[in-house]
Design a protein around this motif. Structure first.
Motif, PDB file in Angstrom:
ATOM      1  N   TRP A  23       0.838  -1.202   0.000  1.00 11.72           N
ATOM      2  CA  TRP A  23       0.000   0.000   0.000  1.00 11.72           C
ATOM      3  C   TRP A  23       0.872   1.250   0.000  1.00 11.72           C
ATOM      4  O   TRP A  23       0.638   2.190  -0.769  1.00 11.72           O
ATOM      5  N   ALA A  24       1.889   1.265   0.855  1.00 12.97           N
ATOM      6  CA  ALA A  24       2.782   2.427   0.937  1.00 12.97           C
ATOM      7  C   ALA A  24       3.485   2.659  -0.403  1.00 12.97           C
ATOM      8  O   ALA A  24       3.560   3.792  -0.884  1.00 12.97           O
ATOM      9  N   ALA A  25       3.968   1.592  -1.011  1.00 25.20           N
ATOM     10  CA  ALA A  25       4.653   1.721  -2.305  1.00 25.20           C
ATOM     11  C   ALA A  25       3.708   2.259  -3.374  1.00 25.20           C
ATOM     12  O   ALA A  25       4.087   3.119  -4.177  1.00 25.20           O
ATOM     13  N   ASN A  26       2.479   1.767  -3.382  1.00 30.44           N
ATOM     14  CA  ASN A  26       1.495   2.238  -4.358  1.00 30.44           C
ATOM     15  C   ASN A  26       1.095   3.693  -4.155  1.00 30.44           C
ATOM     16  O   ASN A  26       0.582   4.332  -5.074  1.00 30.44           O
ATOM     17  N   HIS A  27       1.323   4.210  -2.944  1.00 32.80           N
ATOM     18  CA  HIS A  27       0.984   5.601  -2.648  1.00 32.80           C
ATOM     19  C   HIS A  27       2.228   6.480  -2.509  1.00 32.80           C
ATOM     20  O   HIS A  27       2.162   7.608  -2.037  1.00 32.80           O
ATOM     21  N   ASN A  28       3.363   5.907  -2.921  1.00 30.93           N
ATOM     22  CA  ASN A  28       4.624   6.650  -2.962  1.00 30.93           C
ATOM     23  C   ASN A  28       5.010   7.270  -1.616  1.00 30.93           C
ATOM     24  O   ASN A  28       5.436   8.424  -1.553  1.00 30.93           O
ATOM     25  N   ILE A  29       4.835   6.492  -0.544  1.00 28.76           N
ATOM     26  CA  ILE A  29       5.289   6.929   0.776  1.00 28.76           C
ATOM     27  C   ILE A  29       6.047   5.774   1.423  1.00 28.76           C
ATOM     28  O   ILE A  29       5.948   4.629   0.985  1.00 28.76           O
ATOM     29  N   THR A  30       6.776   6.071   2.457  1.00 31.70           N
ATOM     30  CA  THR A  30       7.495   5.021   3.170  1.00 31.70           C
ATOM     31  C   THR A  30       6.560   4.344   4.159  1.00 31.70           C
ATOM     32  O   THR A  30       5.545   4.913   4.585  1.00 31.70           O
ATOM     33  N   LEU A  31       6.925   3.138   4.532  1.00 33.79           N
ATOM     34  CA  LEU A  31       6.158   2.429   5.538  1.00 33.79           C
ATOM     35  C   LEU A  31       6.212   3.181   6.871  1.00 33.79           C
ATOM     36  O   LEU A  31       5.213   3.253   7.600  1.00 33.79           O
ATOM     37  N   SER A  32       7.340   3.777   7.173  1.00 31.56           N
ATOM     38  CA  SER A  32       7.460   4.572   8.400  1.00 31.56           C
ATOM     39  C   SER A  32       6.470   5.736   8.405  1.00 31.56           C
ATOM     40  O   SER A  32       5.816   6.014   9.416  1.00 31.56           O
ATOM     41  N   ARG A  33       6.341   6.414   7.281  1.00 33.25           N
ATOM     42  CA  ARG A  33       5.404   7.535   7.191  1.00 33.25           C
ATOM     43  C   ARG A  33       3.963   7.050   7.325  1.00 33.25           C
ATOM     44  O   ARG A  33       3.136   7.702   7.941  1.00 33.25           O
ATOM     45  N   LEU A  34       3.663   5.885   6.733  1.00 35.42           N
ATOM     46  CA  LEU A  34       2.332   5.310   6.847  1.00 35.42           C
ATOM     47  C   LEU A  34       1.997   5.011   8.309  1.00 35.42           C
ATOM     48  O   LEU A  34       0.929   5.390   8.804  1.00 35.42           O
ATOM     49  N   VAL A  35       2.910   4.355   9.008  1.00 30.19           N
ATOM     50  CA  VAL A  35       2.677   4.019  10.414  1.00 30.19           C
ATOM     51  C   VAL A  35       2.574   5.287  11.259  1.00 30.19           C
ATOM     52  O   VAL A  35       1.693   5.408  12.108  1.00 30.19           O
ATOM     53  N   GLY A  37       1.593   8.214  10.293  1.00 30.83           N
ATOM     54  CA  GLY A  37       0.310   8.826   9.990  1.00 30.83           C
ATOM     55  C   GLY A  37      -0.819   8.121  10.696  1.00 30.83           C
ATOM     56  O   GLY A  37      -1.726   8.745  11.260  1.00 30.83           O
ATOM     57  N   PHE A  38      -0.793   6.793  10.687  1.00 30.63           N
ATOM     58  CA  PHE A  38      -1.823   6.027  11.379  1.00 30.63           C
ATOM     59  C   PHE A  38      -1.803   6.312  12.875  1.00 30.63           C
ATOM     60  O   PHE A  38      -2.837   6.587  13.484  1.00 30.63           O
ATOM     61  N   LEU A  39      -0.624   6.255  13.481  1.00 29.78           N
ATOM     62  CA  LEU A  39      -0.533   6.476  14.922  1.00 29.78           C
ATOM     63  C   LEU A  39      -0.981   7.876  15.319  1.00 29.78           C
ATOM     64  O   LEU A  39      -1.519   8.071  16.407  1.00 29.78           O
ATOM     65  N   SER A  40      -0.774   8.842  14.436  1.00 31.10           N
ATOM     66  CA  SER A  40      -1.184  10.216  14.775  1.00 31.10           C
ATOM     67  C   SER A  40      -2.698  10.360  14.796  1.00 31.10           C
ATOM     68  O   SER A  40      -3.217  11.328  15.344  1.00 31.10           O
ATOM     69  N   THR A  41      -3.422   9.390  14.226  1.00 34.44           N
ATOM     70  CA  THR A  41      -4.881   9.480  14.214  1.00 34.44           C
ATOM     71  C   THR A  41      -5.541   8.604  15.272  1.00 34.44           C
ATOM     72  O   THR A  41      -6.758   8.628  15.420  1.00 34.44           O
ATOM     73  N   VAL A  42      -4.746   7.818  15.995  1.00 36.06           N
ATOM     74  CA  VAL A  42      -5.321   6.911  16.984  1.00 36.06           C
ATOM     75  C   VAL A  42      -5.852   7.708  18.168  1.00 36.06           C
ATOM     76  O   VAL A  42      -5.165   8.551  18.733  1.00 36.06           O
TER      77      VAL A  42
END
Length: 69
Positions: A23-35, A37-42
């Motif tokens: 998913w991260a690769a398909n959206h041109n972001i790193t896995l770290s940025r994805l995580v 981003g997710f944690l910032s919304t928890v």
């Protein structure tokens, strides 16, 4: 590294890792940025605590987080 950022270690299933990485690769972001981003919304609330099997109350949970226990 930005001193306001902290490293964490998490363990996930191989399938979850592969899906997240894809998913991260398909959206041109790193896995770290994805995580991050997710944690910032928890929103840590009662249902979130129940979903991880935590039986204490919210105040106790925050106290444990702040104390590193």
């Amino acid at each position: 590294m930005d001193s306001s950022r902290k490293n964490i270690t998490v363990s996930v299933s191989r399938k979850s890792y592969q899906r997240a990485k894809l998913w991260a690769a398909n959206h041109n972001i790193t896995l770290s940025r994805l995580v991050a981003g997710f944690l910032s919304t928890v929103d840590i609330n009662k249902s979130a605590l129940e979903s991880i099997g935590y039986s204490g109350d919210f105040k106790d949970f925050i106290s444990r987080l702040d104390g590193g226990k």
